[in-house]
Design an enzyme around this catalytic site. Structure first.
Site, short mmCIF file in Angstrom:
data_model
loop_
_atom_site.label_atom_id
_atom_site.label_comp_id
_atom_site.label_asym_id
_atom_site.label_seq_id
_atom_site.Cartn_x
_atom_site.Cartn_y
_atom_site.Cartn_z
N HIS A 199 -2.22 -1.38 10.08
CA HIS A 199 -1.75 -2.76 10.28
C HIS A 199 -0.53 -2.75 11.21
O HIS A 199 0.19 -1.76 11.27
CB HIS A 199 -1.31 -3.38 8.95
CG HIS A 199 -2.44 -3.74 8.04
ND1 HIS A 199 -2.70 -5.01 7.64
CD2 HIS A 199 -3.39 -2.97 7.46
CE1 HIS A 199 -3.75 -5.02 6.84
NE2 HIS A 199 -4.18 -3.80 6.70
N GLU A 248 0.82 -1.23 0.00
CA GLU A 248 0.00 0.00 0.00
C GLU A 248 0.84 1.27 0.00
O GLU A 248 0.47 2.26 0.62
CB GLU A 248 -0.99 0.00 1.17
CG GLU A 248 -2.10 -1.02 1.00
CD GLU A 248 -3.41 -0.62 1.67
OE1 GLU A 248 -3.59 0.55 2.01
OE2 GLU A 248 -4.25 -1.51 1.83
#
Lengths: 432, 432
Positions: B273, B50
């Protein structure tokens, strides 16, 4: 029977079937002819391209149920990849790699984009050996002088060699067949052969029979438009069977054949391309220690070959950079057109709004309602099309830039190798 | 210094950076934090997901110019693949494999389609060994109860394992890191691990420190929406570092760490995360004869593992078949809607034409001009949208059917192996 003897030779067949239903001439008859010939000839491996309809694949599968028990059809894109493999030997595994670039969806008359061009891999058990058989079909070349698809084809050749190199480490023998749409000395072809070490069956065959110079698109073929290959006298060679061995198996091409336009006893040929058949001899080698050594694997090429590869890569990078430039320009054009469409729409709305905003003015449109709606529809259509084109060109740009990044990385690595790879890794960047 | 000692351990870092510019909270500050930490920690290999903006990759590249001299950013799709690798060891080669399925372009709010999800491979020289490092990010799971993307994720897991198996034969060690968007016992995860033989660093670590159960999306992280992981008490584990050795190198996980939401001395965590760090020990093995033998390579698994793999594959095939069914239904809906749009357009044109055709009738439209144009525009928009959807669903269907074909081929091969692979190949079809 000595098992090794039974697999010492393998006959590989490759044909671009020109299987566009309702458009290609005598499609059904030609498939019937192809099926009969394949069933009779019983080649070990049959690699077909342009089998665009799955129905035709299923027809062949049924006809070859006894001669070629193993087969696979590679699905891809809107229409399919057109790639089909039939084999006497067990297909242990398959993998499909779709090329990231493959023409433009709006070039409907060329149609390549809809085919979802790809390279298919089938891992075959040939007796005690493992053969990686690759099957591909690259983007067509519609004009040699003004080949707008050249960057796409170079990217495809790059991805093809990458895919073969990365997936063939475990194979004892590597075979690639298909319509590369590249002449023998074309950039993509040189890139593919020098990087992978694949050898041309036509050039290496002990015995050759067929068209002069191994041509696969010839003037004698009645399905060929004369103007396509007119600049090349007798024709061009764009279909290939390539191969290489490994430290576990030796491979050489004993003989090679091509069809020569017409087929005896039939009114027309199998396809607009000529069919290729190569008889390859495989010899198992005793496992050596060098096989398992990663150092040995990474430094196979002599210095002059590496230097040559650097030159070819630099040429390919230039071509990809041209592609980046074109894609960027096309994206800018799409952006500008989109902005103009939007401006026109806003202008129209503003003019239409004037009577409502100006006090005392008549509350009617200053132009006919039909023109108003037609212009608005045109503007919206422009906006939609340019948005889609912007998204498409962005994807094209990413793929081209990604390839260029990878090529730069590869050139860096090769140049490092040329300088003599140091024992302690140099602290230099190879990325950009 | 013994060269082998210098490479006996390798520290691998993996983090989903949540780098959506202007949308993710504190994006720039978090990248600065990440860069500082990476520069300080000097992991051997850093696998980031990402990193949607290339500018952010270039920022990290600049910051890590001294600690991680080698790097690569994988370009793909419209936005990019989001995948970036930084390494202390030379990146010898790279390859990108785009998953054939990755959500739907019209699900703009989910956005996965635009990311061009893929698996990136970087071939690293770790001393005398060759390590294949894979980096990936699979399609997100937005609803566990009604997961419409499950067939797509299963296809991605299938393509991931295929890609790893086919490209890793030449590697001494294999490392995979990334956000798999699958729980440890999810179908795709089981498929990936059983087929490739990859081992979970969290499960195998001699020493573990971090979130309970190795979770990587936790409630304690302030960026996490509580309702997303609420059904799972403390959180979920969807980020992984997996690894395996070869006949040329042994590999084991000495220790594993995860971040625990907050970062000491900073007001917020690195990402939504948690970050993973695994310390892997690599030991070169003496080259053995078995390494070069294709028979040894193809029959590594004991019988019960093959049987288990057949079960998992059958489960996966069922899931893909559900996907085929759904895609076919969606395509039918698009076709029906398109036909209705066309019928409506023709009806409108017919009604409008009546006054011109009927003798003596008044030559005016039987309804207001505005309605006429609006209805025509609506019909045309419906026709355009349904055509695009038809093309898209056809491509989806091809990919799903292609995967199902490959799975059937694989199940056939495994069942053959279960029955005890015969010396003379059985004349049975494994294709469809």
């Amino acid at each position: 029977m000595d098992r090794r003897d039974s697999v010492s030779s393998i006959r590989v067949f490759s044909l671009n079937c020109w299987g566009v239903r309702y458009l290609s001439h005598h499609c059904a008859e030609r498939y019937a002819m192809i099926a009969d010939m394949l069933h009779r000839e019983k080649h070990d491996v049959v690699l077909l391209q342009e089998v665009w309809s799955e129905k035709d694949y299923l027809f062949l599968k049924k006809k070859l149920a006894n001669s070629h028990v193993h087969s696979h059809y590679f699905q891809s894109g809107v229409i399919g990849s057109g790639l089909a493999i039939f084999s006497k030997h067990r297909i242990q595994d398959t993998l499909l790699y779709r090329y990231s670039l493959n023409g433009y969806p709006y070039m409907v008359h060329h149609g390549d984009w809809f085919g979802g061009k790809a390279v298919g891999l089938a891992v075959l058990n040939v007796g005690t050996l493992t053969a990686n058989v690759y099957l591909t079909h690259l983007h067509a070349e519609y004009s040699r002088e003004r080949d707008v698809y050249l960057p796409h084809r170079v990217v495809q050749a790059w991805e093809l060699q990458q895919f073969i190199r990365h997936t063939s480490a475990g194979a004892d023998a590597v075979i690639l067949g298909g319509d590369l749409n590249m002449h023998p000395q074309d950039l993509g072809n040189r890139l593919l052969k020098s990087y992978t070490g694949l050898r041309d069956a036509y050039a290496e065959a002990d015995h050759f029979e067929g068209c002069e110079d191994g041509l696969t698109l010839i003037l004698d073929n009645p399905f060929i438009s004369k103007h396509v290959i007119a600049p090349f006298e007798k024709g061009i060679r764009i279909d290939y069977i390539l191969f290489k061995g490994s430290c576990r198996a030796d491979i050489r091409c004993a003989s090679m054949y091509t069809t020569k336009g017409s087929v005896p006893g039939h009114p027309f040929p199998y396809s607009d391309h000529e069919a290729l058949t190569a008889k390859l001899h495989l010899d198992s080698l005793a496992p050596s220690e060098a096989c398992g050594d990663s150092r040995a694997r990474s430094c196979e090429c002599p210095q002059e070959e590496v230097a040559q590869l650097v030159d070819i890569l630099t040429e390919a990078r230039t071509e990809v950079k041209v592609g980046v430039h074109c894609a960027r320009r096309m994206r800018e054009t799409a952006t500008r057109t989109g902005i103009m469409g939007l401006a026109l729409l806003l202008l129209e709305l503003a003019i239409a709004a004037v009577p409502w905003l100006a006090p005392g003015a008549q509350k009617t449109l200053p132009f006919p309602l039909t023109s108003f709606y037609l212009l608005a529809a045109l503007c919206l259509a422009i906006l939609l099309c340019t948005t889609l084109l912007y998204v498409f060109y962005t994807m094209e740009l990413k793929s081209l830039q990604g390839t260029e990044d990878q090529m730069r990385l590869a050139v860096g690595g090769l140049q490092e190798k040329l300088r003599g790879f140091p024992v302690v890794e140099r602290q230099e960047s190879v990325g950009k």
